[in-house]
Design a protein around this motif. Structure first.
Motif, PDB file in Angstrom:
ATOM      1  N   LEU A  27       8.303   3.341   4.789  1.00 17.75           N
ATOM      2  CA  LEU A  27       8.228   1.889   4.955  1.00 17.75           C
ATOM      3  C   LEU A  27       6.939   1.323   4.389  1.00 17.75           C
ATOM      4  O   LEU A  27       6.905   0.176   3.943  1.00 17.75           O
ATOM      5  N   ILE A  28       5.862   2.111   4.440  1.00 23.86           N
ATOM      6  CA  ILE A  28       4.566   1.527   4.088  1.00 23.86           C
ATOM      7  C   ILE A  28       4.208   1.749   2.623  1.00 23.86           C
ATOM      8  O   ILE A  28       3.366   1.045   2.093  1.00 23.86           O
ATOM      9  N   PHE A  31       4.128  -1.248   0.205  1.00 27.73           N
ATOM     10  CA  PHE A  31       2.980  -2.138   0.348  1.00 27.73           C
ATOM     11  C   PHE A  31       1.832  -1.663  -0.518  1.00 27.73           C
ATOM     12  O   PHE A  31       1.182  -2.450  -1.200  1.00 27.73           O
ATOM     13  N   TYR A  32       1.585  -0.363  -0.488  1.00 27.28           N
ATOM     14  CA  TYR A  32       0.467   0.142  -1.280  1.00 27.28           C
ATOM     15  C   TYR A  32       0.769   0.079  -2.768  1.00 27.28           C
ATOM     16  O   TYR A  32      -0.117  -0.149  -3.582  1.00 27.28           O
ATOM     17  N   LEU A  34       2.537  -2.228  -4.102  1.00 26.24           N
ATOM     18  CA  LEU A  34       2.372  -3.644  -4.435  1.00 26.24           C
ATOM     19  C   LEU A  34       0.910  -3.986  -4.658  1.00 26.24           C
ATOM     20  O   LEU A  34       0.542  -4.654  -5.631  1.00 26.24           O
ATOM     21  N   THR A  35       0.043  -3.522  -3.752  1.00 29.03           N
ATOM     22  CA  THR A  35      -1.370  -3.871  -3.893  1.00 29.03           C
ATOM     23  C   THR A  35      -2.016  -3.112  -5.044  1.00 29.03           C
ATOM     24  O   THR A  35      -3.118  -3.441  -5.449  1.00 29.03           O
ATOM     25  N   PRO A  38      -2.207  -5.020  -9.430  1.00 32.37           N
ATOM     26  CA  PRO A  38      -3.289  -5.636 -10.227  1.00 32.37           C
ATOM     27  C   PRO A  38      -4.130  -4.604 -10.976  1.00 32.37           C
ATOM     28  O   PRO A  38      -4.492  -4.801 -12.135  1.00 32.37           O
ATOM     29  N   VAL A 108      -6.911   2.561  -0.655  1.00 32.01           N
ATOM     30  CA  VAL A 108      -8.043   2.875   0.207  1.00 32.01           C
ATOM     31  C   VAL A 108      -7.733   2.316   1.583  1.00 32.01           C
ATOM     32  O   VAL A 108      -7.152   1.247   1.705  1.00 32.01           O
ATOM     33  N   SER A 109      -8.086   3.058   2.619  1.00 25.81           N
ATOM     34  CA  SER A 109      -7.791   2.597   3.971  1.00 25.81           C
ATOM     35  C   SER A 109      -8.489   1.278   4.254  1.00 25.81           C
ATOM     36  O   SER A 109      -9.675   1.124   3.996  1.00 25.81           O
ATOM     37  N   PRO A 110      -7.742   0.296   4.772  1.00 26.70           N
ATOM     38  CA  PRO A 110      -8.366  -1.008   5.045  1.00 26.70           C
ATOM     39  C   PRO A 110      -9.246  -0.998   6.288  1.00 26.70           C
ATOM     40  O   PRO A 110      -9.973  -1.947   6.535  1.00 26.70           O
ATOM     41  N   ASN A 111      -9.180   0.073   7.068  1.00 31.82           N
ATOM     42  CA  ASN A 111      -9.972   0.135   8.286  1.00 31.82           C
ATOM     43  C   ASN A 111     -11.411   0.498   7.932  1.00 31.82           C
ATOM     44  O   ASN A 111     -11.681   1.595   7.455  1.00 31.82           O
ATOM     45  N   PRO A 112     -12.366  -0.397   8.159  1.00 33.79           N
ATOM     46  CA  PRO A 112     -13.736  -0.119   7.692  1.00 33.79           C
ATOM     47  C   PRO A 112     -14.410   1.039   8.419  1.00 33.79           C
ATOM     48  O   PRO A 112     -15.416   1.554   7.954  1.00 33.79           O
ATOM     49  N   HIS A 115     -12.839   6.553   6.675  1.00 32.61           N
ATOM     50  CA  HIS A 115     -12.909   6.771   5.238  1.00 32.61           C
ATOM     51  C   HIS A 115     -11.729   7.612   4.804  1.00 32.61           C
ATOM     52  O   HIS A 115     -11.816   8.834   4.760  1.00 32.61           O
ATOM     53  N   THR A 116     -10.608   6.983   4.530  1.00 34.78           N
ATOM     54  CA  THR A 116      -9.461   7.718   4.009  1.00 34.78           C
ATOM     55  C   THR A 116      -8.951   7.003   2.771  1.00 34.78           C
ATOM     56  O   THR A 116      -9.075   5.794   2.654  1.00 34.78           O
ATOM     57  N   ARG A 152      -2.496  11.348   2.210  1.00 35.65           N
ATOM     58  CA  ARG A 152      -3.679  10.651   2.674  1.00 35.65           C
ATOM     59  C   ARG A 152      -4.811  11.662   2.749  1.00 35.65           C
ATOM     60  O   ARG A 152      -4.616  12.776   3.233  1.00 35.65           O
TER      61      ARG A 152
ATOM     62  N   SER B  23      -3.615  -7.670   4.224  1.00 36.41           N
ATOM     63  CA  SER B  23      -4.446  -6.860   5.118  1.00 36.41           C
ATOM     64  C   SER B  23      -4.676  -5.453   4.583  1.00 36.41           C
ATOM     65  O   SER B  23      -5.533  -4.748   5.095  1.00 36.41           O
ATOM     66  N   TYR B  25      -4.816  -5.080   1.052  1.00 32.23           N
ATOM     67  CA  TYR B  25      -5.241  -5.218  -0.331  1.00 32.23           C
ATOM     68  C   TYR B  25      -6.615  -4.566  -0.502  1.00 32.23           C
ATOM     69  O   TYR B  25      -7.526  -4.819   0.274  1.00 32.23           O
ATOM     70  N   PRO B  26      -6.767  -3.669  -1.490  1.00 33.23           N
ATOM     71  CA  PRO B  26      -8.025  -2.931  -1.588  1.00 33.23           C
ATOM     72  C   PRO B  26      -9.212  -3.842  -1.879  1.00 33.23           C
ATOM     73  O   PRO B  26      -9.143  -4.672  -2.779  1.00 33.23           O
ATOM     74  N   ARG B  32     -15.601  -4.349   2.908  1.00 31.15           N
ATOM     75  CA  ARG B  32     -14.447  -4.071   3.763  1.00 31.15           C
ATOM     76  C   ARG B  32     -14.562  -4.706   5.138  1.00 31.15           C
ATOM     77  O   ARG B  32     -13.586  -5.057   5.759  1.00 31.15           O
ATOM     78  N   TRP B  33     -15.812  -4.841   5.620  1.00 32.38           N
ATOM     79  CA  TRP B  33     -15.978  -5.420   6.948  1.00 32.38           C
ATOM     80  C   TRP B  33     -15.611  -6.889   6.972  1.00 32.38           C
ATOM     81  O   TRP B  33     -15.355  -7.456   8.021  1.00 32.38           O
ATOM     82  N   ARG B  35     -13.155  -8.584   5.603  1.00 31.54           N
ATOM     83  CA  ARG B  35     -11.767  -9.000   5.395  1.00 31.54           C
ATOM     84  C   ARG B  35     -11.288  -9.812   6.601  1.00 31.54           C
ATOM     85  O   ARG B  35     -11.364  -9.351   7.735  1.00 31.54           O
ATOM     86  N   PHE B  65       3.697  -2.147  13.173  1.00 30.65           N
ATOM     87  CA  PHE B  65       3.866  -1.916  11.741  1.00 30.65           C
ATOM     88  C   PHE B  65       2.515  -1.933  11.026  1.00 30.65           C
ATOM     89  O   PHE B  65       2.250  -1.116  10.142  1.00 30.65           O
ATOM     90  N   LEU B  69       0.714   0.910   8.773  1.00 30.66           N
ATOM     91  CA  LEU B  69       0.251   0.584   7.432  1.00 30.66           C
ATOM     92  C   LEU B  69      -1.201   0.995   7.244  1.00 30.66           C
ATOM     93  O   LEU B  69      -1.585   1.544   6.226  1.00 30.66           O
TER      94      LEU B  69
END
Lengths: 283, 162
Positions: A27-28, A31-32, A34-35, A38, A108-112, A115-116, A152, B23, B25-26, B32-33, B35, B65, B69
């Motif tokens: 499912l995910i 999304f990646y 798509l991003t 660019p 790249v993981s969006p969670n700051p 680091h994944t 990952r 959410s 998007y690289p 990163r903080w 966003r 979800f 993600l």
């Protein structure tokens, strides 16, 4: 709300949710992808709109680089053969050649805090969990989740990651922990009189059987010895370009194989065996 | 108030999907903080428009979800979305009378609450946090909120969701 808290705790302290997560990765992935568009467009643009002079000069410099590397390789073949002979004399097991696969970073993981990164190879290409990942400069991390086409990778700078290392100069062993800062690793429990200096190269020690031996991991940046404390504070900078490398190498474990017979020893001495495809060169 | 057309449901779902894409998007690692929490902003907006229509279960599903993600512990965003949605339900009548800048301040507080619960979960997962940097998304969210609000107002006006 309490259901959510329960779910969080179950997810953190048991492995029950892992198969569900793995089932739902399909499912995910869109999304990646798509991003990633660019970047692909700009790559394509870079490929298409390059001037001939640029290409020529790049070609020139690559040729020179190739020549230099080939010269090094010539020496390496001889050295590797010598190494095999010496190891035979010592009755030690062979250093095995590692097989590698090239992968590309797609997310790249969006969670700051974590680091994944996500790479575009998965179980179809034989990627497995806990597989070591390198870039051209050093060790980057290990695979933690595998999907059919993607996986990952946890970087060595993540605060939940630690890797056994040794100082290349004298073999002093230590454990390098991530700090959550991309340019910084901490060495854990280094005794205050251990022989570690600024500028020392730390290579993977292979202890723990997860990472192959001898890949550069970090360079010691600062050693603080406070005589009031039992351990020295050692800060190192990762060699791999954790935030810049787009192409990474996945190393396949060859240590599980049966020990080689003497006939194969000589084959192992040749660095570039002819059967390797250019996409997966031996290192 | 209750949307009768499927049209509005589609718009709501589409807005959440766009927010989910944003959410992940690289961004450069240094940024990163900063966003903004797009999914939360969309949730706050729709909660203030249809406080009785958007179900908490739906928000929960969106949050789960988002967890998948971003590969964070399942339930992290679900939990924070529910907490924020509950605050929104309790307060929407008052917030509707706020000026835009006051609303932005309110968004700052809501995103701050979301960050608190998210970072609590991250701390449980072994990624402790130090300092006030966790408020960075709240600041950027509050800054983009006026534009965000006007954009979504225009979208919902165009599709006559109200």
């Amino acid at each position: 709300m309490f259901a959510m808290i329960a779910l969080i705790l179950i997810g953190l302290y048991t492995t029950w949710l892992k198969p569900i997560r793995q089932q739902l990765t399909f499912l995910i992935v869109p999304f990646y992808q798509l991003t990633d568009i660019p970047r692909r467009v700009s790559d394509w643009g870079g490929d298409v709109f390059t001037s001939q002079t640029d290409l020529r000069s790049e070609n020139e410099s690559l040729k020179i680089e190739l020549l230099i590397h080939q010269r090094k390789l010539l020496q390496m073949a001889a050295l590797a053969a010598e190494n095999v002979r010496l190891r035979q004399l010592l009755n030690a097991t062979d250093m095995l050649q590692d097989k590698v696969l090239i992968a590309e970073l797609i997310g790249v993981s969006p969670n700051p805090l974590s680091h994944t990164v996500i790479i575009n190879r998965g179980s179809k290409e034989g990627v497995y969990e806990r597989q070591p990942v390198l870039d051209a400069f050093g060790l980057m991390g290990q695979v933690i989740e595998v999907d059919e086409d993607n996986s990952r990778v946890l970087l060595i700078s993540d605060p939940t990651h630690a890797i056994p290392v040794q100082v290349n100069r004298n073999g002093v062993r230590a454990i390098a922990e991530g700090t959550g800062d991309l340019n910084r690793l901490n060495l854990r429990h280094v005794s205050i009189n251990a022989d570690i200096r600024e500028g020392d190269l730390l290579v993977s020690s292979g202890l723990g059987d997860r990472f192959p031996v001898g890949y550069p991991v970090a360079e010691v940046e600062q050693v603080v010895r406070n005589s009031g404390q039992a351990f020295a504070r050692v800060i190192a900078r990762p060699m791999a370009r954790l935030d810049r490398s787009r192409h990474v190498l996945l190393v396949f474990d060859t240590h599980g194989l049966t020990p080689k017979t003497p006939a194969e020893h000589s084959a192992a001495a040749h660095l570039n065996s002819p059967e390797t495809a250019p996409a997966a060169p031996d290192l | 108030m209750i949307p009768h057309q499927w049209n509005s449901y589609l718009i709501i779902v589409a807005s959440f999907i766009v927010a989910l894409v944003l959410s992940v998007y690289p961004l450069p690692l240094g940024l990163r903080w900063w966003r903004p929490e797009f999914v939360l902003l969309v949730a706050i907006y729709w909660m203030s428009v249809f406080p009785e229509t958007i179900s908490l279960f739906f928000l929960c599903a969106v949050g789960l979800f988002q967890d998948l993600l971003e590969s964070v512990p399942l339930g992290q965003h679900g939990l924070s979305l529910i907490i924020v949605a509950y605050i929104c339900i309790q307060s929407y009548q008052r917030v509707r009378n706020f000026a835009l800048w006051k609303e932005a301040g309110w968004v700052f507080i809501l995103v701050g609450v979301e960050q608190l619960s998210s970072n609590w979960v991250q701390g449980l997962a072994g990624r402790p946090l130090s300092g006030l940097i966790f408020l960075a998304p709240a600041i950027t969210s509050a800054l983009v909120w006026p534009f965000f609000r006007m954009g979504l107002d225009r979208v919902s006006g165009h599709y006559q969701i109200n």
